[in-house]
Design a protein around this motif. Structure first.
Motif, PDB file in Angstrom:
ATOM      1  N   LEU A  29       0.821  -1.213   0.000  1.00 10.22           N
ATOM      2  CA  LEU A  29       0.000   0.000   0.000  1.00 10.22           C
ATOM      3  C   LEU A  29       0.851   1.257   0.000  1.00 10.22           C
ATOM      4  CD1 LEU A  29      -2.647  -1.035   2.701  1.00 10.22           C
ATOM      5  CD2 LEU A  29      -2.676  -1.506   0.245  1.00 10.22           C
ATOM      6  N   GLY A  30       2.132   1.123  -0.281  1.00  5.11           N
ATOM      7  CA  GLY A  30       3.027   2.262  -0.214  1.00  5.11           C
ATOM      8  C   GLY A  30       3.552   2.480   1.197  1.00  5.11           C
ATOM      9  N   VAL A  31       4.255   3.569   1.389  1.00  2.00           N
ATOM     10  CA  VAL A  31       4.852   3.860   2.698  1.00  2.00           C
ATOM     11  C   VAL A  31       4.336   5.180   3.262  1.00  2.00           C
ATOM     12  CG1 VAL A  31       6.942   2.544   2.224  1.00  2.00           C
ATOM     13  CG2 VAL A  31       6.861   4.973   1.624  1.00  2.00           C
ATOM     14  N   GLU A  68      -5.410   8.218 -11.065  1.00  2.00           N
ATOM     15  CA  GLU A  68      -5.220   7.047 -10.203  1.00  2.00           C
ATOM     16  C   GLU A  68      -3.733   6.836  -9.938  1.00  2.00           C
ATOM     17  OE1 GLU A  68      -7.035   2.487 -10.035  1.00  2.00           O
ATOM     18  OE2 GLU A  68      -6.890   3.573 -11.930  1.00  2.00           O
ATOM     19  N   PRO A  69      -3.300   6.735  -8.668  1.00  2.00           N
ATOM     20  CA  PRO A  69      -1.893   6.439  -8.366  1.00  2.00           C
ATOM     21  C   PRO A  69      -1.491   5.080  -8.918  1.00  2.00           C
ATOM     22  CG  PRO A  69      -3.062   7.215  -6.414  1.00  2.00           C
ATOM     23  CD  PRO A  69      -4.095   6.944  -7.447  1.00  2.00           C
ATOM     24  N   LEU A  70      -0.201   4.900  -9.171  1.00  2.00           N
ATOM     25  CA  LEU A  70       0.280   3.651  -9.754  1.00  2.00           C
ATOM     26  C   LEU A  70      -0.050   2.448  -8.883  1.00  2.00           C
ATOM     27  CD1 LEU A  70       1.918   2.026 -11.822  1.00  2.00           C
ATOM     28  CD2 LEU A  70       3.981   2.592 -10.527  1.00  2.00           C
ATOM     29  N   LEU A  71       0.209   2.543  -7.576  1.00  4.64           N
ATOM     30  CA  LEU A  71      -0.043   1.395  -6.708  1.00  4.64           C
ATOM     31  C   LEU A  71      -1.524   1.041  -6.677  1.00  4.64           C
ATOM     32  CD1 LEU A  71       2.354   2.043  -3.681  1.00  4.64           C
ATOM     33  CD2 LEU A  71       2.664   0.513  -5.620  1.00  4.64           C
ATOM     34  N   ALA A  72      -2.385   2.052  -6.718  1.00  6.33           N
ATOM     35  CA  ALA A  72      -3.823   1.779  -6.760  1.00  6.33           C
ATOM     36  C   ALA A  72      -4.200   1.142  -8.092  1.00  6.33           C
ATOM     37  CB  ALA A  72      -4.608   3.068  -6.543  1.00  6.33           C
ATOM     38  N   TYR A  73      -3.591   1.605  -9.167  1.00  3.23           N
ATOM     39  CA  TYR A  73      -3.866   1.028 -10.492  1.00  3.23           C
ATOM     40  C   TYR A  73      -3.440  -0.432 -10.562  1.00  3.23           C
ATOM     41  CZ  TYR A  73      -3.771   0.349 -15.531  1.00  3.23           C
ATOM     42  OH  TYR A  73      -3.980  -0.128 -16.792  1.00  3.23           O
ATOM     43  N   MET A  74      -2.326  -0.760  -9.895  1.00  2.57           N
ATOM     44  CA  MET A  74      -1.832  -2.137  -9.922  1.00  2.57           C
ATOM     45  C   MET A  74      -2.792  -3.098  -9.233  1.00  2.57           C
ATOM     46  SD  MET A  74       2.193  -1.344  -9.182  1.00  2.57           S
ATOM     47  CE  MET A  74       2.661  -3.044  -8.978  1.00  2.57           C
ATOM     48  N   THR A  75      -3.604  -2.600  -8.287  1.00  2.00           N
ATOM     49  CA  THR A  75      -4.582  -3.450  -7.614  1.00  2.00           C
ATOM     50  C   THR A  75      -5.945  -3.394  -8.292  1.00  2.00           C
ATOM     51  OG1 THR A  75      -5.275  -1.697  -6.070  1.00  2.00           O
ATOM     52  CG2 THR A  75      -3.408  -3.087  -5.414  1.00  2.00           C
ATOM     53  N   GLN A 235     -11.819  11.368  -7.934  1.00  2.00           N
ATOM     54  CA  GLN A 235     -11.001  12.368  -8.599  1.00  2.00           C
ATOM     55  C   GLN A 235     -10.194  13.156  -7.583  1.00  2.00           C
ATOM     56  OE1 GLN A 235     -10.615  12.879 -12.015  1.00  2.00           O
ATOM     57  NE2 GLN A 235     -11.646  10.907 -12.030  1.00  2.00           N
ATOM     58  N   ARG A 236      -8.966  13.423  -7.919  1.00  2.00           N
ATOM     59  CA  ARG A 236      -8.073  14.181  -7.038  1.00  2.00           C
ATOM     60  C   ARG A 236      -8.519  15.642  -6.984  1.00  2.00           C
ATOM     61  NH1 ARG A 236      -3.151  12.543  -5.671  1.00  2.00           N
ATOM     62  NH2 ARG A 236      -3.092  11.106  -7.433  1.00  2.00           N
ATOM     63  N   ALA A 254      -9.191   6.934   0.843  1.00  2.00           N
ATOM     64  CA  ALA A 254     -10.141   6.264  -0.045  1.00  2.00           C
ATOM     65  C   ALA A 254      -9.434   5.326  -1.003  1.00  2.00           C
ATOM     66  CB  ALA A 254     -10.948   7.315  -0.817  1.00  2.00           C
ATOM     67  N   TRP A 255      -8.281   5.761  -1.512  1.00  2.00           N
ATOM     68  CA  TRP A 255      -7.522   4.879  -2.406  1.00  2.00           C
ATOM     69  C   TRP A 255      -7.012   3.660  -1.651  1.00  2.00           C
ATOM     70  CZ3 TRP A 255      -8.386   4.551  -7.075  1.00  2.00           C
ATOM     71  CH2 TRP A 255      -8.522   5.645  -7.929  1.00  2.00           C
ATOM     72  N   LYS A 256      -6.542   3.856  -0.431  1.00  2.00           N
ATOM     73  CA  LYS A 256      -6.050   2.727   0.351  1.00  2.00           C
ATOM     74  C   LYS A 256      -7.152   1.720   0.628  1.00  2.00           C
ATOM     75  CE  LYS A 256      -1.878   4.078   2.786  1.00  2.00           C
ATOM     76  NZ  LYS A 256      -1.218   4.184   4.101  1.00  2.00           N
ATOM     77  N   ASN A 257      -8.336   2.210   0.976  1.00  2.00           N
ATOM     78  CA  ASN A 257      -9.455   1.307   1.221  1.00  2.00           C
ATOM     79  C   ASN A 257      -9.806   0.512  -0.031  1.00  2.00           C
ATOM     80  OD1 ASN A 257      -9.727   2.139   3.895  1.00  2.00           O
ATOM     81  ND2 ASN A 257     -11.178   3.769   3.394  1.00  2.00           N
ATOM     82  N   ALA A 258      -9.770   1.186  -1.188  1.00  2.00           N
ATOM     83  CA  ALA A 258     -10.057   0.494  -2.440  1.00  2.00           C
ATOM     84  C   ALA A 258      -8.989  -0.549  -2.752  1.00  2.00           C
ATOM     85  CB  ALA A 258     -10.169   1.511  -3.578  1.00  2.00           C
TER      86      ALA A 258
END
Length: 320
Positions: A29-31, A68-75, A235-236, A254-258
């Motif tokens: 989930l990133g740091v 969408e952040p890269l890590l969120a896109y990867m999931t 949306q950001r 919200a992105w982390k929860n997703a």
């Protein structure tokens, strides 16, 4: 995850069958540090500024695909990263429950929060561990993995296990010496870093103005219209860089929860909680330096002998 994406895109998984995907103390989930305090704001802003693109990606501050952040896109279930991951017969996340100052437990275990820090503060100390593997907590997932291993190829024992007491006796002097040398090196390099990091970061920004990865155009087509519509709800509101970090916490949450929700759709996912002695367990979980990290040998044994599906079993069960 990038090799998985490439292999999925190029059709390699139609020729070979992926079996085991194992991570140890990995920031799924990133740091990003949360809480809005001065340290969290300083860490997030400093990481994004000093490490540029990689730092922005690790604190969910980049804009990789449709806001969408890269890590969120990867999931994202429709991305080739996630589609390739779903093909593995078993996925295991090993996470340090304490003393990992590089990758906190919640991101290594892909959870929204750290249950060992909520409510009862003694939960971690009272949590039972496996008899054969004293540094593996007896959670539902670890017990299930151990039961499956014992049913498949008999009793499993740790190999080269070192007790916590023996490890402390063996590494006290060497660990103190190593930490002292590291501290002296960090202090001596701080003036150089304060000058070098901003300079390199500025050069990188100047030479690479477009924040994109080579695979983005190839992967964009994998997004379904339904997923794109759902992403529009996140949306950001504004650029997350610099002072905007403190104003964007709800968006990042919200992105982390997703991300956590999507990761938990992997039916073959197992999470292994590790409780190792401090003061810093990030390298100890993989026994990075055997002289001072030997206490983690039972974690390595559990990973190789219990968590991973052996080739012979995979062949007999038709996995490969």
């Amino acid at each position: 995850a990038l090799p998985i994406c490439l292999m999925q895109r190029d059709g390699w998984f139609s020729k070979i069958m992926p079996v085991n995907f194992v991570t140890a103390a990995t920031p799924h989930l990133g740091v990003r540090r949360e809480g809005g305090g001065w340290f969290a704001n300083l860490f997030n802003s400093g990481t994004s500024w000093a490490l540029y693109r990689s730092g922005q990606q690790m604190v969910l501050a980049d804009n990789y695909h449709n806001q969408e952040p890269l890590l969120a896109y990867m999931t994202n279930p429709d991305s080739s990263f996630f589609q390739g991951l779903k093909l593995f017969a078993r996925i295991c996340f090993f996470a340090n429950t304490c003393f990992d100052r590089t990758v906190p437990y919640h991101t290594a275990s892909a959870r929204v929060n750290n249950p060992y820090r909520e409510g009862n503060s003694t939960l971690l100390q009272e949590a039972p561990s496996l008899k054969q593997f004293p540094h593996i907590l007896a959670t539902d997932d670890s017990l299930k993995l151990l039961s499956q291993a014992q049913e498949s190829w008999g009793i499993v024992k740790a190999d080269g296990q070192t007790s916590e007491e023996d490890s402390k006796k063996h590494c006290t002097w060497s660990q103190s010496l190593l930490f002292g040398a590291r501290f002296a090196m960090v202090v001596s390099m701080m003036p150089v870093s304060l000058v070098l990091f901003p300079t390199v970061s500025a050069l990188v920004r100047k030479n690479n103005p477009v924040e994109t990865l080579p695979l983005q155009e190839d992967i964009d087509s994998l997004h379904s219209p339904a997923q794109k519509e759902s992403n529009s709800n996140l949306q950001r509101p504004s650029s997350p860089r610099g002072s905007q970090f403190s104003e964007d916490e709800q968006y990042q949450a919200a992105w982390k929860n997703a991300m956590v929700k999507n990761i938990h759709t992997l039916g073959q996912l197992y999470k292994v909680d590790v409780r190792l002695p401090g003061p810093h367990t990030h390298g100890r979980i993989v026994v990075r330096r055997k002289a001072i990290d030997a206490v983690g040998m039972d974690v390595i044994s559990f990973l190789s002998r219990v968590a991973m599906i052996p080739r012979c079993q995979a062949q007999s069960n038709g996995v490969i």
